[in-house]
Design a protein around this motif. Structure first.
Motif, short mmCIF file in Angstrom:
data_model
loop_
_atom_site.label_atom_id
_atom_site.label_comp_id
_atom_site.label_asym_id
_atom_site.label_seq_id
_atom_site.Cartn_x
_atom_site.Cartn_y
_atom_site.Cartn_z
N UNK A 76 42.25 22.60 50.42
CA UNK A 76 41.49 22.09 49.06
C UNK A 76 42.36 20.93 48.58
N UNK B 150 42.05 25.41 40.94
CA UNK B 150 41.21 26.51 40.76
C UNK B 150 41.56 27.49 41.63
N UNK B 151 41.77 27.22 42.97
CA UNK B 151 42.00 28.22 43.92
C UNK B 151 43.42 28.86 43.72
N UNK C 264 44.83 29.18 40.98
CA UNK C 264 44.49 29.87 39.59
C UNK C 264 43.77 31.18 39.94
N UNK C 265 42.95 31.08 40.62
CA UNK C 265 42.12 32.19 41.32
C UNK C 265 43.10 33.32 41.62
N UNK D 41 45.18 35.04 39.08
CA UNK D 41 44.28 35.90 38.21
C UNK D 41 44.13 37.21 39.15
N UNK D 42 43.78 37.20 40.20
CA UNK D 42 43.61 38.21 41.05
C UNK D 42 44.98 38.96 41.15
N UNK E 253 45.50 40.77 37.66
CA UNK E 253 44.29 41.89 37.30
C UNK E 253 44.88 43.22 38.24
N UNK F 240 45.73 46.56 36.61
CA UNK F 240 44.59 47.66 36.63
C UNK F 240 45.40 48.71 37.26
N UNK G 269 38.74 29.84 31.86
CA UNK G 269 38.86 29.98 33.18
C UNK G 269 37.60 30.44 33.95
N UNK H 279 35.69 27.29 34.25
CA UNK H 279 36.35 26.38 35.26
C UNK H 279 35.86 26.82 36.56
N UNK H 280 35.90 28.08 36.82
CA UNK H 280 35.71 28.85 38.09
C UNK H 280 34.11 28.71 38.49
N UNK I 94 38.70 47.32 35.36
CA UNK I 94 39.92 46.45 35.27
C UNK I 94 39.79 45.26 36.35
N UNK I 95 38.90 45.69 37.47
CA UNK I 95 39.20 44.74 38.70
C UNK I 95 38.01 43.63 38.43
N UNK J 205 37.44 40.61 37.11
CA UNK J 205 37.56 39.42 37.10
C UNK J 205 38.08 39.22 38.61
N UNK J 206 38.68 40.04 38.91
CA UNK J 206 39.42 40.02 40.43
C UNK J 206 38.49 39.95 41.43
N UNK K 92 36.62 36.48 41.33
CA UNK K 92 37.36 35.43 41.66
C UNK K 92 37.64 35.43 43.46
N UNK K 93 37.61 36.62 43.65
CA UNK K 93 37.70 36.72 45.15
C UNK K 93 36.92 36.20 46.20
N UNK L 130 34.54 33.86 44.90
CA UNK L 130 34.89 32.46 44.52
C UNK L 130 35.61 31.83 45.66
N UNK L 131 36.85 32.36 45.92
CA UNK L 131 37.84 32.04 46.96
C UNK L 131 37.30 31.82 48.21
N UNK M 78 34.87 28.97 48.31
CA UNK M 78 35.54 27.79 48.58
C UNK M 78 36.25 27.57 49.80
#
Lengths: 364, 296
Positions: free
Chosen positions: A140, A147-148, A150-151, A154-155, A158, A162, B225, B228-229, B263-264, B266-267, B270-271, B273-274, B277
């Motif tokens: 990318x 973004x990737x 950043x993602x 975040x993962x 989290x 959690x 965030x 953006x995603x 709790x997961x 967002x994860x 985003x996963x 989304x990745x 991508x």
């Protein structure tokens, strides 16, 4: 060995030694604690400088690699082997000689996995993860790469926040000290401040020397060609994908090592270390350091982290950080430590001197 | 899962999704004229919400929101005049770092102006317990407000970019900034207008979602965030993509809660989304050239 190339390195060592002696003489050794922490953060920043400044790849996920190092060692070394003696795995660990004993804050002797082992495990995990996500992510570009990464950050954040095993919002505390060898320990014990300062300084100097040589090598030239134009580099026969991946993994390793050492130094780790803002801060420091400038990144990293950790700005800490980012980008877009800036500074100094001279002559 | 439950998740997903879509559209407006992602976009939402909350005891709600939108748009203009225009070397990365600095500063000013308490605007119609029954699923009337305002914003922008001279000039900047300048368009002013527009949209969105999500000095970051995603998922600069991306992420989140711990949330989003991508490096509706052109 080219002596001239290493002059700044010797200056750095000299500065560290002088600072330590001054603080010790003045009985202000507590200043060294935050300096040690800043030095570990600088390891992350140095690795990121090579990735961003030389290879031209942004990463907003380096706090995740830092956290991977910190949490791996935290989970492994706080696993009480004496209590888990019945378990097959625990017995195997002890029999293989991977364990070590140390006394905790209450003076009780505990048996746990050796931090050297956890360091190796953390490195293995980080390299594997960096490799696996690096292959697709580095395809990318631009904002999509930002973004990737950043993602990814975040993962990891989290998951850390959690999961019961990572202590959720509390993090993990009460880590045993990391005995390097002989009498050398990485720990937050106030009596060991000076040696910890030197351990951190040693790691930073090692990193600088290593990266300096890397930049001047064939690989460094290849990286710079990628930054200039990836297509042109490809056409010249540079395997851009491989070089990008190697630098990504290398910078992840730097972050991981910093994470392991700082976690043992602090005696604990919390989810804030994996926070997205932390990654953003690293990137911002690389940018204000002048992007492709190891020394600039090191200087800004030390200064900003130190001032913020000492709490000089009180509740305006973040405000000052944001302000510094904007001011540097407005007036010194290439970073503070640039030759032109230095020149204009010396010119200003010379003008000032001439003025004073003139006034003196007029007076007399 | 029963039909009512499914509908409930669906509605909550669409609501969150449309909030993300508005944030993403704010990103896109600025991206199209400058080629940068404005990381302070989330702070515009917070500022809008906070200003309206402070004004609401003194003036009627619609007026409070209007004033909040205008003030935030002014902040957007000031940001451009004082900082973005004065950059010596306006490369993409430098501008992005500046917006990161800005978002930190705006957040800290808000913290010192309003303290760290969580506030919210009153519900536009009814109150917290009013609910409307749609085929067995219950929703708050505020959800309808969010959906309605999002739709109005999208339609307004569509008309603005298609039929007004300013809107067309901004589109010209988006497709080729040098050509736009040659045609006599003042591209610098377009940047100012895009900052004002996206600040205003952000502020309006911040007011509408305030009763549901509450407003706090640092509520902008997580929204930014997500936005953006969503903008990336839909393809940067593409507003239709932003809506599709927003609703996709919203639905993914809503349904992930039904299978995995909160709790997961967002994860999971985003996963996915990745993964998207990795398969489509320029987002769902993004053009490949766009990615190549504007990079760091």
């Amino acid at each position: 060995m080219n002596m001239k190339k290493y002059t700044p390195v010797f200056c750095l060592i000299g500065a560290a030694v002088i600072f330590q002696i001054i603080t010790s003489v003045l009985n202000r050794e507590f200043y060294l604690t935050q300096l040690t922490m800043s030095a570990y953060y600088c390891l992350v920043i140095l690795g990121l400088t090579v990735l961003m400044g030389y290879a031209g790849q942004i990463s907003l996920g380096h706090a995740a690699f830092f956290a991977m190092g910190g949490y791996t060692t935290a989970v492994l070394t706080t696993w009480n082997l004496a209590a888990a003696q019945e378990g097959t795995l625990a017995r195997l660990v002890v029999q293989l000689g991977l364990s070590t004993a140390s006394t905790n804050a209450y003076g009780v002797e505990i048996r746990h996995i050796s931090p050297w082992v956890s360091l190796l495990v953390a490195l293995a995990i980080t390299v594997a993860v960096a490799f696996l996500i690096g292959i697709p992510i580095l395809k990318l570009k631009g904002h999509y790469l930002a973004m990737a990464t950043l993602g990814f950050g975040i993962i990891v954040y989290r998951i850390v926040l959690g999961s019961r095993i990572f202590g959720e919002a509390d993090g993990i505390s009460d880590l045993p000290p990391f005995r390097l060898f002989g009498p050398l320990y990485v720990s937050g014990d106030p009596a060991l401040r000076v040696q910890n300062f030197y351990i951190a300084a040693f790691l930073v100097v090692l990193a600088v020397v290593l990266l300096q040589n890397l930049i001047d090598s064939r690989m460094g030239r290849a990286l710079r060609s990628i930054h200039g134009s990836e297509e042109a580099a490809n056409a010249m026969g540079v395997n851009t994908a491989r070089y990008k991946l190697h630098v990504f993994v290398l910078s992840a390793v730097f972050a991981c090592i910093a994470g392991v050492f700082l976690t043992h130094f602090n005696g604990g780790v919390g989810p804030s270390e994996a926070d997205v803002m932390k990654s953003v801060t690293y990137v911002a420091i690389v940018a204000v350091g002048g992007m492709a400038n190891l020394w600039g990144a090191l200087a800004m990293g030390m200064a900003l982290n130190y001032l913020s950790l000492r709490g000089y700005f009180g509740s305006y800490d973040e405000f000052v950080f944001g302000g510094i980012l904007i001011v540097i980008m407005l007036f010194f877009p290439d970073g503070l430590l640039k030759k032109e800036n230095m020149r204009s500074l010396t010119e200003a100094a010379i003008r000032m001197k001439n003025k004073i001279w003139k006034r003196k002559n007029e007076l007399s | 899962m029963s039909f009512e439950q499914l509908l409930q998740y669906l509605l909550s997903g669409v609501t969150n999704g449309s909030i993300y879509a508005i944030v993403a559209i704010g990103f896109n407006i600025i991206y199209n004229t400058t080629g940068i992602i404005n990381f302070a976009q989330g702070e515009f939402l917070m500022l809008g919400g906070m200003t309206a909350i402070s004004l609401s005891p003194y003036v009627p709600l619609p007026l409070a929101i209007l004033i909040a939108v205008i003030i935030t748009a002014m902040v957007g203009a000031v940001v451009d005049f004082l900082i973005i225009r004065r950059l010596k070397k306006p490369t993409v990365l430098n501008m992005v770092i500046v917006t990161i600095g800005l978002s930190i500063i705006i957040r800290e000013i808000a913290l010192h102006l309003w303290d760290e308490k969580v506030r919210s605007l009153p519900y536009f119609t009814g109150n917290e317990v009013t609910s409307i029954n749609i085929l067995g699923a219950y929703i708050s009337p505020q959800v309808l407000w969010v959906l309605g305002v999002s739709a109005v914003i999208v339609i307004f922008l569509g008309v603005f970019f298609k039929f007004t001279l300013t809107g067309r000039s901004m589109r010209a900047c988006a497709s080729n900034i040098t050509a736009a300048r040659l045609c006599g368009i003042n591209t610098r002013n377009m940047v100012t207008i895009s900052f004002m527009l996206s600040a205003a949209i952000g502020a309006l969105a911040g007011c509408v979602i305030s009763p549901i999500t509450q407003t706090q000095y640092d509520c902008g970051t997580s929204l930014a965030i997500k936005g953006f995603a969503v903008a990336i998922l839909g393809g940067l600069g593409n507003s239709t993509g932003a809506i599709i991306g927003g609703i996709t992420i919203g639905l993914l989140e809503a349904f992930s809660i039904s299978v995995l711990p909160l709790a997961y949330k967002d994860a999971i989003a985003i996963s996915i989304l990745l993964i998207i991508l990795f398969l489509r490096p320029s987002g769902l509706l993004g053009k490949k050239e766009a990615v190549e052109l504007k990079e760091f």
